[in-house]
Design an enzyme around this catalytic site. Structure first.
Site, PDB file in Angstrom:
ATOM      1  N   ASP A 147      -4.078   5.032   6.492  1.00  0.00           N
ATOM      2  CA  ASP A 147      -4.639   5.694   7.439  1.00  0.00           C
ATOM      3  C   ASP A 147      -5.768   5.333   8.210  1.00  0.00           C
ATOM      4  OD1 ASP A 147      -6.252   6.451   5.163  1.00  0.00           O
ATOM      5  OD2 ASP A 147      -5.230   8.369   5.071  1.00  0.00           O
ATOM      6  N   GLU A 202       0.616  -1.340   0.169  1.00  0.00           N
ATOM      7  CA  GLU A 202      -0.121  -0.017  -0.039  1.00  0.00           C
ATOM      8  C   GLU A 202       0.898   1.076   0.059  1.00  0.00           C
ATOM      9  OE1 GLU A 202      -2.861   1.202  -0.327  1.00  0.00           O
ATOM     10  OE2 GLU A 202      -4.519   0.052   0.498  1.00  0.00           O
TER      11      GLU A 202
END
Lengths: 188, 306
Positions: free
Chosen positions: A100, A96
């Site tokens: 978050d 990735e």
């Protein structure tokens, strides 16, 4: 860079290269004797994936996945591009650009786990745990960042800045990002 | 039949669901509403009403409400078997409706297609995959239903083991033995992704949007499910309490969403501090305006909020 939308530089090209190498060594060590399937999540992780996979010495299979972006009116996320390889019994490593909220990654991990792989691990260029909502374990990451919006090295703002070789904070007129970065020893 | 004057039949392609629906309608003397009758029914009710849910979300919500009401009114007057059309969703709250899902394993359905249409295995498998995908997409897109989830139904029937006649007998027996739901209870049994289908009234549009984001990623949530007392008077009456906006059961996490500027959130922060002191086992995350802006920016929604 002179784009007024860019703020403080957060990570230089050299810092990025060094950390990518270090993370590659960790992955080499952990997957020694194995041949994992590395799944790159389109589109942001492509830049990171190119550098990281070139630094690996273990053999691996490379594949790509893309998830439909969140759109009002579309009720559920859909896999727009799926992997071609059978994941049953394989070690899977997801690449990735940033983790978050964890919402996208949580969805992907649940989807991949249904295919009965031997293991699923996550490697992210950036990790921002303060924004986490959905629980996900990030096994490898290059940098942990505070609650600021960053661009470059694959990360975009409205489609721009992906191709920057360094990572910048998006300009924040409140001055908060600059302040947070100063505490990290970044910027003036 | 017992308490049920309506049977909704959802079925996989070539699961014998159509045959079971037809046979049930004949045994019970219920009217069969298939695709053709559906169009007649809707056109008779209002020529402006499209037979399929509209693409646009607002129109679709209105369509769902109108068609749901039409079917509920019909259920009061007539007995019918509704084949497909998202009946399990449109009549999820109707206590008169018995929801049936008919399934069969892929090899069984494949064989049925090959025999019925005299196709080779490759062609049959392509037809099956395409039709399954279309059905799944239709129900997910228009009704937000993972239609294969057994929790949307009273009864799930696998016709790999029973012929049409045996299947109907099993369904009739199940209908007879199904206890009538307590008033208002049925809707909570047939849930959104097996969880909650109560209409939620959000107190702020940002909460509704956040819920949509959670739904999009298949994260189950409850809205304001628990109020935590924070302060009591000398007689033990609660004088201060706090109800976080969301609870995410999969992560045992409460979420409080606030779109106020951070400097105006001191009152809320004080409550959350108190909550953490009094209930240290409770996990809570505050999504401040700044965090929320990040989320909107990430999902390209911020233009709507600027």
């Amino acid at each position: 860079m002179s784009d007024p939308r860019l703020g403080t530089r957060v990570f230089t090209r050299e810092e990025i290269q060094r950390r990518v190498e270090e993370v590659a060594r960790e992955i080499d060590r952990d997957y020694k004797g194995e041949r994992p399937v590395i799944i790159v999540i389109l589109r942001g992780a492509v830049y990171f994936a190119v550098d990281l996979t070139r630094a690996l010495t273990i053999p691996f299979d490379l594949d790509f996945m893309a998830l439909s972006p969140f759109r009002l009116g579309l009720r559920r996320a859909e896999i727009e591009k799926d992997v071609d390889v059978d994941l049953k019994g394989r070690h899977v490593l997801i690449l990735e650009d940033i983790v978050d909220t964890g919402l996208t990654l949580n969805f992907l991990v649940r989807n991949l786990e249904r295919r009965l792989p031997q293991s699923v691990r996550v490697c992210s260029f950036l990790n921002c745990p303060v924004r986490r909502i959905a629980e996900v374990e990030v096994h490898y990451f290059c940098f942990e960042i505070p609650d600021i919006y960053v661009v470059g090295y694959g990360l975009d703002f409205r489609g721009d800045f992906r191709n920057l070789q360094e990572v910048y904070a998006l300009y924040d007129p409140s001055g908060r990002s600059t302040q947070v970065l100063k505490q990290m020893g970044k910027g003036r | 039949m017992g308490n049920f004057s309506v049977i909704t039949v959802s079925r996989e392609v070539e699961s014998l669901g159509d045959e079971v629906a037809l046979r049930l309608s004949r045994i019970l003397g219920y009217e069969l509403i298939n695709r053709e009758q559906w169009m007649v029914l809707l056109e008779g009710h209002s020529p402006a009403l499209s037979p399929e849910p509209p693409e646009e979300e607002g129109e679709r919500e209105r369509w769902m409400a109108e068609v749901g009401k039409l079917l509920e009114e019909l259920a009061e007057k007539r007995a019918f078997v509704l084949l497909g059309r998202g009946g399990q969703k449109l009549l999820a709250r109707c206590a008169k409706a018995f929801h049936l899902l008919v399934v069969a394993p892929v090899p069984v359905r494949l064989r049925r297609i090959m025999e019925r249409y005299r196709q080779d295995e490759v062609t049959a498998s392509r037809i099956l995959a395409e039709q399954d995908r279309q059905r799944e997409k239709f129900l997910l897109r228009f009704f937000g239903v993972d239609w294969r989830n057994p929790l949307h139904y009273h009864f799930v029937l696998n016709t790999a083991f029973y012929d049409v006649e045996e299947s109907c007998q099993l369904v009739l027996e199940a209908m007879k033995r199904t206890r009538p739901p307590v008033s208002g209870q049925q809707e909570s049994f047939f849930t959104r992704e097996g969880f909650l289908e109560k209409p939620v009234v959000f107190s702020h549009p940002s909460e509704e949007e956040f819920a949509r984001i959670l739904d999009f990623y298949g994260i189950r949530w409850l809205y304001e499910p628990r109020t935590f007392p924070l302060e009591w008077d000398s007689e033990g009456n609660v004088v201060e309490a706090f109800a976080p906006d969301f609870y995410l059961p999969d992560f045992d996490l409460f979420i409080e969403l606030t779109t106020q500027k951070q400097k105006l959130t001191w009152r809320k922060n004080r409550k959350i501090r108190k909550l953490k002191e009094l209930y240290p086992e409770v996990k809570i995350k505050v999504v401040y305006a700044r965090d929320y802006e990040h989320i909107l920016r990430k999902f390209d929604l911020e233009d709507d909020h600027e």
